[in-house]
Motif scaffolding. Structure first.
Motif, PDB file in Angstrom:
ATOM      1  N   ASP A 171      -8.746  -3.703   7.585  1.00 47.77           N
ATOM      2  CA  ASP A 171     -10.059  -4.048   7.394  1.00 47.77           C
ATOM      3  C   ASP A 171     -10.270  -5.543   6.971  1.00 47.77           C
ATOM      4  O   ASP A 171     -11.442  -6.126   7.229  1.00 47.77           O
ATOM      5  N   VAL A 172      -9.347  -6.100   6.388  1.00 50.41           N
ATOM      6  CA  VAL A 172      -9.311  -7.334   5.581  1.00 50.41           C
ATOM      7  C   VAL A 172      -9.582  -8.569   6.763  1.00 50.41           C
ATOM      8  O   VAL A 172     -10.089  -9.378   6.511  1.00 50.41           O
ATOM      9  N   THR A 185      -1.364  -1.723   7.010  1.00 53.79           N
ATOM     10  CA  THR A 185      -2.536  -1.443   5.939  1.00 53.79           C
ATOM     11  C   THR A 185      -3.288  -2.659   5.820  1.00 53.79           C
ATOM     12  O   THR A 185      -2.859  -3.853   6.428  1.00 53.79           O
ATOM     13  N   ARG A 186      -4.526  -2.555   5.158  1.00 53.13           N
ATOM     14  CA  ARG A 186      -5.533  -3.432   5.186  1.00 53.13           C
ATOM     15  C   ARG A 186      -6.033  -4.252   6.149  1.00 53.13           C
ATOM     16  O   ARG A 186      -6.396  -5.260   6.388  1.00 53.13           O
ATOM     17  N   THR A 234      -1.203  -5.522  -9.389  1.00 48.90           N
ATOM     18  CA  THR A 234      -1.630  -4.319  -9.806  1.00 48.90           C
ATOM     19  C   THR A 234      -0.822  -4.417 -11.334  1.00 48.90           C
ATOM     20  O   THR A 234      -1.459  -3.839 -12.313  1.00 48.90           O
ATOM     21  N   PRO A 289      -8.976   1.365   1.177  1.00 41.86           N
ATOM     22  CA  PRO A 289      -8.117   2.205   0.140  1.00 41.86           C
ATOM     23  C   PRO A 289      -8.320   3.512  -0.134  1.00 41.86           C
ATOM     24  O   PRO A 289      -7.543   4.057  -0.742  1.00 41.86           O
ATOM     25  N   GLY A 301       3.490  -1.381  -9.239  1.00 39.07           N
ATOM     26  CA  GLY A 301       2.449  -1.152  -9.581  1.00 39.07           C
ATOM     27  C   GLY A 301       1.834  -0.440  -8.405  1.00 39.07           C
ATOM     28  O   GLY A 301       1.494  -1.293  -7.190  1.00 39.07           O
ATOM     29  N   HIS A 302       1.574   0.785  -8.027  1.00 39.06           N
ATOM     30  CA  HIS A 302       0.907   1.613  -6.884  1.00 39.06           C
ATOM     31  C   HIS A 302      -0.274   2.009  -7.119  1.00 39.06           C
ATOM     32  O   HIS A 302      -0.424   2.856  -7.838  1.00 39.06           O
ATOM     33  N   THR A 303      -1.229   1.737  -6.420  1.00 39.55           N
ATOM     34  CA  THR A 303      -2.659   1.930  -6.585  1.00 39.55           C
ATOM     35  C   THR A 303      -3.019   3.365  -5.597  1.00 39.55           C
ATOM     36  O   THR A 303      -2.527   3.307  -4.392  1.00 39.55           O
ATOM     37  N   PRO A 323     -12.191  -5.882   0.527  1.00 39.93           N
ATOM     38  CA  PRO A 323     -12.707  -4.795  -0.116  1.00 39.93           C
ATOM     39  C   PRO A 323     -12.039  -4.701  -1.619  1.00 39.93           C
ATOM     40  O   PRO A 323     -12.682  -4.239  -2.577  1.00 39.93           O
ATOM     41  N   ARG A 324     -10.804  -4.962  -1.455  1.00 44.10           N
ATOM     42  CA  ARG A 324      -9.918  -4.824  -2.939  1.00 44.10           C
ATOM     43  C   ARG A 324      -9.078  -6.301  -2.884  1.00 44.10           C
ATOM     44  O   ARG A 324      -8.319  -6.474  -2.084  1.00 44.10           O
ATOM     45  N   GLY A 332       0.722  -1.089  -0.056  1.00 41.95           N
ATOM     46  CA  GLY A 332      -0.160   0.137  -0.189  1.00 41.95           C
ATOM     47  C   GLY A 332       0.970   1.190  -0.197  1.00 41.95           C
ATOM     48  O   GLY A 332       0.407   2.350   0.545  1.00 41.95           O
ATOM     49  N   LYS A 333       2.114   1.081  -0.738  1.00 39.45           N
ATOM     50  CA  LYS A 333       3.043   2.186  -0.596  1.00 39.45           C
ATOM     51  C   LYS A 333       2.339   3.445  -1.259  1.00 39.45           C
ATOM     52  O   LYS A 333       2.421   4.521  -0.822  1.00 39.45           O
ATOM     53  N   ARG A 378      -0.837   4.340  -1.673  1.00 41.28           N
ATOM     54  CA  ARG A 378      -1.713   4.942  -0.979  1.00 41.28           C
ATOM     55  C   ARG A 378      -1.408   5.684   0.157  1.00 41.28           C
ATOM     56  O   ARG A 378      -1.989   6.624   0.497  1.00 41.28           O
ATOM     57  N   ARG A 385      -2.483 -12.552  -6.095  1.00 46.35           N
ATOM     58  CA  ARG A 385      -1.275 -12.808  -5.142  1.00 46.35           C
ATOM     59  C   ARG A 385      -1.436 -13.923  -4.094  1.00 46.35           C
ATOM     60  O   ARG A 385      -2.707 -14.152  -3.606  1.00 46.35           O
TER      61      ARG A 385
HETATM   62  P1  GDP Z   1       2.010  -0.629  -3.592  1.00 45.62           P
HETATM   63  O1  GDP Z   1       2.487  -1.616  -4.578  1.00 45.62           O
HETATM   64  O2  GDP Z   1       2.450  -1.088  -2.285  1.00 45.62           O
HETATM   65  O3  GDP Z   1       1.602   0.805  -3.755  1.00 45.62           O
HETATM   66  O4  GDP Z   1       0.543  -1.594  -3.154  1.00 45.62           O
HETATM   67  P2  GDP Z   1      -0.540  -1.932  -4.447  1.00 45.62           P
HETATM   68  O5  GDP Z   1      -1.335  -0.609  -4.815  1.00 45.62           O
HETATM   69  O6  GDP Z   1       0.036  -2.778  -5.362  1.00 45.62           O
HETATM   70  O7  GDP Z   1      -1.467  -2.855  -3.617  1.00 45.62           O
HETATM   71  C1  GDP Z   1      -2.311  -2.487  -2.244  1.00 45.62           C
HETATM   72  C2  GDP Z   1      -3.726  -2.813  -2.646  1.00 45.62           C
HETATM   73  O8  GDP Z   1      -4.527  -2.593  -1.619  1.00 45.62           O
HETATM   74  C3  GDP Z   1      -4.309  -1.756  -3.749  1.00 45.62           C
HETATM   75  O9  GDP Z   1      -5.456  -2.160  -4.375  1.00 45.62           O
HETATM   76  C4  GDP Z   1      -5.147  -0.681  -2.763  1.00 45.62           C
HETATM   77  O10 GDP Z   1      -6.059   0.173  -3.126  1.00 45.62           O
HETATM   78  C5  GDP Z   1      -5.274  -1.607  -1.428  1.00 45.62           C
HETATM   79  N1  GDP Z   1      -5.358  -0.785  -0.106  1.00 45.62           N
HETATM   80  C6  GDP Z   1      -4.352  -0.035   0.245  1.00 45.62           C
HETATM   81  N2  GDP Z   1      -4.560   0.225   1.647  1.00 45.62           N
HETATM   82  C7  GDP Z   1      -5.925  -0.793   1.968  1.00 45.62           C
HETATM   83  C8  GDP Z   1      -6.538  -0.870   3.298  1.00 45.62           C
HETATM   84  O11 GDP Z   1      -6.077  -0.253   4.160  1.00 45.62           O
HETATM   85  N3  GDP Z   1      -7.478  -1.489   3.221  1.00 45.62           N
HETATM   86  C9  GDP Z   1      -7.897  -2.338   1.866  1.00 45.62           C
HETATM   87  N4  GDP Z   1      -8.946  -3.070   1.900  1.00 45.62           N
HETATM   88  N5  GDP Z   1      -7.310  -2.120   0.713  1.00 45.62           N
HETATM   89  C10 GDP Z   1      -6.257  -1.274   0.758  1.00 45.62           C
END
Ligand code: GDP
Ligand code: IMO
Ligand code: MG
Length: 450
Positions: free
Chosen positions: A348-349, A345-346, A314, A432, A52-54, A308-309, A27-28, A30, A320
């Motif tokens: 909530d999952v 992060t995450r 990405t 997210p 891939g950073h979302t 939720p995601r 979640g970098k 985010r 994964r």
């Molecule tokens: P990065 O490569 O570290 O930037 O992470 P990615 O974007 O590849 O993957 C992280 C995923 O988790 C993305 O789909 C985000 O939208 C989602 N995400 C980030 N933080 C949270 C969170 O706290 N809760 C949930 N459910 N999803 C999250």
């Protein structure tokens, strides 16, 4: 001089590194999007479009491969640092997509020292994977590893060459015949045509030219003024060429760990005041290689698809792999990176699990207990995780916006992770979207070391 003096003030924070503490996708993007407001520059320092950073914010949902996640703040400078491998067509496409969606790229600059992913790099990436057979790494196939290999072998082509037609011709005249021999004689891949490669890359160079700078000057000037700079990592420590689960790692030079940040942007380690380590509340991994807590059962499936995601890569869209939080691997990465501030992060999952496991040690085949990461991927692939089990909270955390609002068992889970990793968790992400976070401490502010 004022800048130099400012840098010595105790509450001053010139450079902050953000790294992934696991196998990537923590979640970098985010989190950078959440905290970038407090910095004047956000700079990527390593890797390429394997990342891939979302980011989800009021402008929409974005998937960034190369552009730093600070780009959504119009007034911030974003830098693709010298440590990043750039595929010019992919970066241009990313820039155009952002522009077409109303995101300003006016303050985006790309280092003239970046290495270029050339057409032979993805070909070699895929061919190498095939040659490795059962030992395939599961790369993203984007040519990132072969590009860094050429960088180290001193046969790379850099951004400064790409945007200078004479330099590009001269460089290609040396490199392409060499690479064509490798393609044809080692891999049986047809040679690439010189004129075509030159013409295509002259065109790409001309389009990228307006963004290209000696970005180290921009960074040094900002530091002199006393500005705060965010250094955005890609991948995670466990994919790092040195610290990670070799050989199932990525090939970025500089390294994806915090130690690579200064090199990949052109500053010294003394300027870096804080290292923010991002951890998922459980583990994921894309591609091959050992993952001690991997769950191939129903629990793993729930972690993978029911949040939720969903846990889908990405960049490549691969599922994964998922598993319980591995405190052995995560503590190791906190130590290797000198993490001063943790982000979870995450969370909530995990909301619907009646009980949750944390791996606190590994047991080897011959019955030894390990509290640290073994160097060998063979050893790691055979360890049995030793778990402690904690009670779940069975309540939605995605609606919580303060520490007090979190369910008691969620707080205990976070406290236990802090204890096992030896770092404070300063941000808890519960979704997210930009606002779905609990900020316990502003990670851009220095706090007294304890
Ligand atoms: P990065 O490569 O570290 O930037 O992470 P990615 O974007 O590849 O993957 C992280 C995923 O988790 C993305 O789909 C985000 O939208 C989602 N995400 C980030 N933080 C949270 C969170 O706290 N809760 C949930 N459910 N999803 C999250
Ligand atoms: P972000 O920045 C997750 C993995 C690949 C493969 C290994 C080597 O989004 O966290 P490569 O193409 O780099 O040679 O592949 O590394 N990998 C990632 N996994 N997130 C990433 O980036 C990754 N970048 C590379 O899946 O296992
Ligand atoms: Mg990712």
């Amino acid at each position: 001089m004022a800048g130099r003096l400012a840098r010595m003030r105790p509450n001053f924070m010139p450079a902050v590194v953000v790294i992934g503490g696991q196998w990537g996708d923590e979640g970098k993007g985010r989190i950078i999007d959440l905290i970038a407001q407090g910095a004047s520059i956000v700079a990527r320092y390593s890797a390429g479009n394997n990342a891939g950073h979302t980011v989800i914010n009021d402008m929409g949902e974005f998937k960034l491969n190369v552009v730093p996640a600070g780009i959504f703040y119009r007034e911030k400078t974003c830098i693709v640092g010298n440590g990043v491998a750039v595929d010019p067509a992919i970066l241009l496409n990313e820039i155009e997509t952002l522009s077409s969606r109303g995101v300003s790229v006016e303050h985006l600059f790309i280092s003239d020292r970046c290495h270029i992913i050339m057409p032979w790099h993805p070909l070699i990436d895929l061919a190498d994977e095939k040659l490795r057979g059962d030992a395939a790494i599961g790369t993203t196939g984007r040519g990132v590893g072969p590009c860094f290999t050429d960088k180290v072998a001193r046969i790379g082509i850099r951004m400064g060459d790409l945007v200078d037609p004479e330099a590009l011709r001269a460089r290609l005249e040396f490199v392409l015949p060499y690479k064509n021999k490798v393609l044809e004689q080692l891999y049986g891949i047809p040679a690439l045509d010189f004129d075509t490669v030159l013409a295509e890359h002259n065109a790409l160079g001309a389009r990228l030219l307006p963004f290209v700078r000696d970005t180290s000057i921009i960074v040094h000037d900002a530091l002199e003024k006393g500005d705060t700079i965010l250094l955005e990592g890609a991948q995670g420590c466990l994919l790092d060429l040195d610290a990670g689960t070799y050989e199932y790692v990525t090939s970025s030079v500089p390294s994806s760990s915090a130690g690579g940040a200064g090199i990949g942007i052109g500053i010294g380690p003394t300027v870096i005041q804080q290292v923010v380590g991002i951890y998922k509340a459980y583990m994921t991994r894309v591609g091959n290689g050992p993952m001690p807590t991997e769950l191939l059962d129903e629990t793993g499936r729930i972690l993978q698809v029911e949040g939720p995601r969903p846990e889908i890569g990405t960049t490549t869209g691969r599922k994964r792999r998922t598993g319980w939080f591995d405190a052995v691997a995560s503590r190791y990465s906190a130590l290797c990176n000198g993490v001063t501030s943790g982000v979870l992060t995450r969370l909530d999952v995990l909301d619907n699990f009646p009980s949750i496991k944390i791996c606190t040690a590994y047991e080897t085949e011959d019955g030894r207990r390990l509290q640290s990461m073994p160097a060998s991927s063979v050893v790691l692939s055979k360890v049995t995780p030793i778990y402690e089990e904690v009670e779940g909270w069975l309540a939605p955390t995605s609606v919580c916006r303060s520490w007090e609002e979190l369910p008691e068992n969620a707080k205990s889970y976070i406290r236990r992770i802090e204890e096992l990793l030896g770092i404070p968790i300063d941000i808890v992400s519960v979704g997210p979207e930009r606002d779905q976070a609990i900020i316990v401490h502003d990670v851009l502010k220095v706090k007294p070391r304890t």
